[in-house]
Design a protein around this motif. Sequence first.
Motif, PDB file in Angstrom:
ATOM      1  N   UNK A 174      39.236  42.265  29.080  1.00 38.83           N
ATOM      2  CA  UNK A 174      38.359  42.731  30.127  1.00 38.83           C
ATOM      3  C   UNK A 174      38.247  41.868  31.369  1.00 38.83           C
ATOM      4  N   UNK A 175      37.706  40.649  31.255  1.00 40.19           N
ATOM      5  CA  UNK A 175      37.397  39.887  32.452  1.00 40.19           C
ATOM      6  C   UNK A 175      38.452  38.889  32.868  1.00 40.19           C
ATOM      7  N   UNK A 176      39.595  38.861  32.181  1.00 37.12           N
ATOM      8  CA  UNK A 176      40.612  37.852  32.497  1.00 37.12           C
ATOM      9  C   UNK A 176      41.558  38.421  33.538  1.00 37.12           C
ATOM     10  N   UNK A 177      41.844  37.707  34.593  1.00 40.91           N
ATOM     11  CA  UNK A 177      42.780  38.210  35.601  1.00 40.91           C
ATOM     12  C   UNK A 177      42.635  37.457  36.892  1.00 40.91           C
ATOM     13  N   UNK A 178      43.196  38.006  37.952  1.00 44.74           N
ATOM     14  CA  UNK A 178      43.154  37.332  39.247  1.00 44.74           C
ATOM     15  C   UNK A 178      44.547  36.867  39.637  1.00 44.74           C
ATOM     16  N   UNK A 179      44.816  36.827  40.923  1.00 37.74           N
ATOM     17  CA  UNK A 179      46.142  36.445  41.391  1.00 37.74           C
ATOM     18  C   UNK A 179      46.061  35.134  42.163  1.00 37.74           C
ATOM     19  N   UNK A 180      46.915  34.170  41.772  1.00 45.61           N
ATOM     20  CA  UNK A 180      46.965  32.893  42.463  1.00 45.61           C
ATOM     21  C   UNK A 180      48.213  32.821  43.320  1.00 45.61           C
ATOM     22  N   UNK A 181      48.232  31.966  44.345  1.00 43.85           N
ATOM     23  CA  UNK A 181      49.411  31.861  45.209  1.00 43.85           C
ATOM     24  C   UNK A 181      50.622  31.378  44.415  1.00 43.85           C
ATOM     25  N   UNK A 182      51.711  32.107  44.547  1.00 42.52           N
ATOM     26  CA  UNK A 182      52.955  31.682  43.887  1.00 42.52           C
ATOM     27  C   UNK A 182      53.037  32.057  42.423  1.00 42.52           C
ATOM     28  N   UNK A 183      52.027  32.754  41.892  1.00 39.54           N
ATOM     29  CA  UNK A 183      52.052  33.139  40.482  1.00 39.54           C
ATOM     30  C   UNK A 183      51.812  34.639  40.357  1.00 39.54           C
ATOM     31  N   UNK A 184      52.474  35.271  39.392  1.00 43.48           N
ATOM     32  CA  UNK A 184      52.167  36.669  39.119  1.00 43.48           C
ATOM     33  C   UNK A 184      50.858  36.721  38.340  1.00 43.48           C
ATOM     34  N   UNK A 185      50.231  37.905  38.331  1.00 45.94           N
ATOM     35  CA  UNK A 185      48.971  38.066  37.608  1.00 45.94           C
ATOM     36  C   UNK A 185      49.162  37.751  36.129  1.00 45.94           C
ATOM     37  N   UNK A 186      50.318  38.161  35.577  1.00 50.06           N
ATOM     38  CA  UNK A 186      50.588  37.932  34.160  1.00 50.06           C
ATOM     39  C   UNK A 186      50.642  36.442  33.845  1.00 50.06           C
ATOM     40  N   UNK A 187      51.293  35.666  34.736  1.00 49.58           N
ATOM     41  CA  UNK A 187      51.384  34.213  34.516  1.00 49.58           C
ATOM     42  C   UNK A 187      50.005  33.557  34.604  1.00 49.58           C
ATOM     43  N   UNK A 188      49.198  34.047  35.549  1.00 49.93           N
ATOM     44  CA  UNK A 188      47.838  33.516  35.692  1.00 49.93           C
ATOM     45  C   UNK A 188      47.028  33.816  34.436  1.00 49.93           C
TER      46      UNK A 188
END
Length: 472
Positions: free
Chosen positions: A251-265
């Motif tokens: 549910x609450x896990x996610x978000x996009x960081x610079x240089x990383x895909x959402x899955x990697x984050x």
Amino acid sequence: MIPELDNFPIGRRPLRGLRYVHTHLNQEPPDREDITDLRLLRFDILAVITQDKGIPQTIYIAHLLPLGVERQFEIISFNLSNFRFNFREFINNIETEMDRLRAIDTSDSRERAILISVSTDPKYILEEHMEELEELALSTDLVVIDKVVQRVKEINPKYLLGEGKLKELIIRAMDRGATLLVFDQNLTPSQIRAISEMTELKVIDRSQLILDIFAKRAHSRDGKVQVELAQLRYMLPRLTGKGTAMSRLAGGIGGRGPGETKLEVDRRRIKERIHNLENELKKLNMARQQRKKRRREVAIPIVSIIGYTNAGKSTLLNSLTKSEVFVEDKMFATLDTSSRRLKFPEEKELIITDTVGFIRDLPEDLVNAFKSTLEELEDASLLIHLVDISNPYFENHIDSVRNILKELNLSQKPVMLVFNKIDKISPSEAEQICRRYDAIGISAIDKQTLLPLIEQIKSKLWEEKLICNALL
């Protein structure tokens, strides 16, 4: 090619809310592939326009029929020159009839599940496992709308059962208004991905269902940390880009960081969270060790009640110690260990602990997570193995508990076998079973039946101990 349909998800309505119109470069009506798309993707209608030498001729309209009708779909045709069709009225009437025949309470927000068991085991084992899966589903407040048992010669490594059978099962689920498929078998990450790619319904297995129950029922800090840790360890190898299979847990896990895909984050955050929880569990374990040390210093014997889930362990603890530990006639009603003192007139006392219930094929992540709690069993002077004598599969439950004790290296502990709920079967049958297993029969809700058990506990803890000391 059919595009991505993420903006038009299958919801609580019988149909998707989309019309699919395409052409055939010949005079052929909708073919098998068209009908499969119609049924699997739940289009309102599927229209095929045919042509002859580039000139449109006929339009075929295929639509689904309500559940219970002998045919599953209907195809009607019109000449394009005089084509008139009141689509909205037509579809509203069909959806109204579908809702009526599915008999679904639209105000009920609970998940609607179809339970599935695919195995090479004999039929009687499949039936037992399906009954237990239904109990687990009801314990987590699912609405069970159908059960499917498939006995196969060999398990399909990709889908458990054949692709064609799986498609039929998914269509059946959507016809009945299911929102969730629950498999009794523990699915591998690749199997969850393969099945999830074929349907927009949520797909979970028995382990994930148990984890959901544990997440709902854990109340102590210890229990909450252990459950979250088990969930994250279970989720990590199953994390995929699609996300539907993990939506109950992620549910609450996610978000996009610079240089990383959402899955990697997602993966990085889960690993960080696992590391933090493991450290917290170590601190909680240290506090538990200190409590155990204090108990050893005062030399009070410990009696632990163990047994299959819903055997009546908490009820027995309450009856013996006049406590009010939470009791409910559901699987895994108790997850947090409870300890109470029991005093005897002879100025003797002991501590009785109520532990989490055992279950067959307990997920490895859960066994590992609860080892710290179950470590308390190591300090027990005596284990009371409580068994629900009224359960038709009690013999299998006894074997499952013994296997888990073996996994925990507790097989050498003194164990007293006690059959509970003797009031639910005939006295002669209860007496015969107790004699066969050299066990005591009780009803945890009838304190008069507990007197032989209390005498046996006193004998095991003090009289036998005195005899051993005299021999030494």
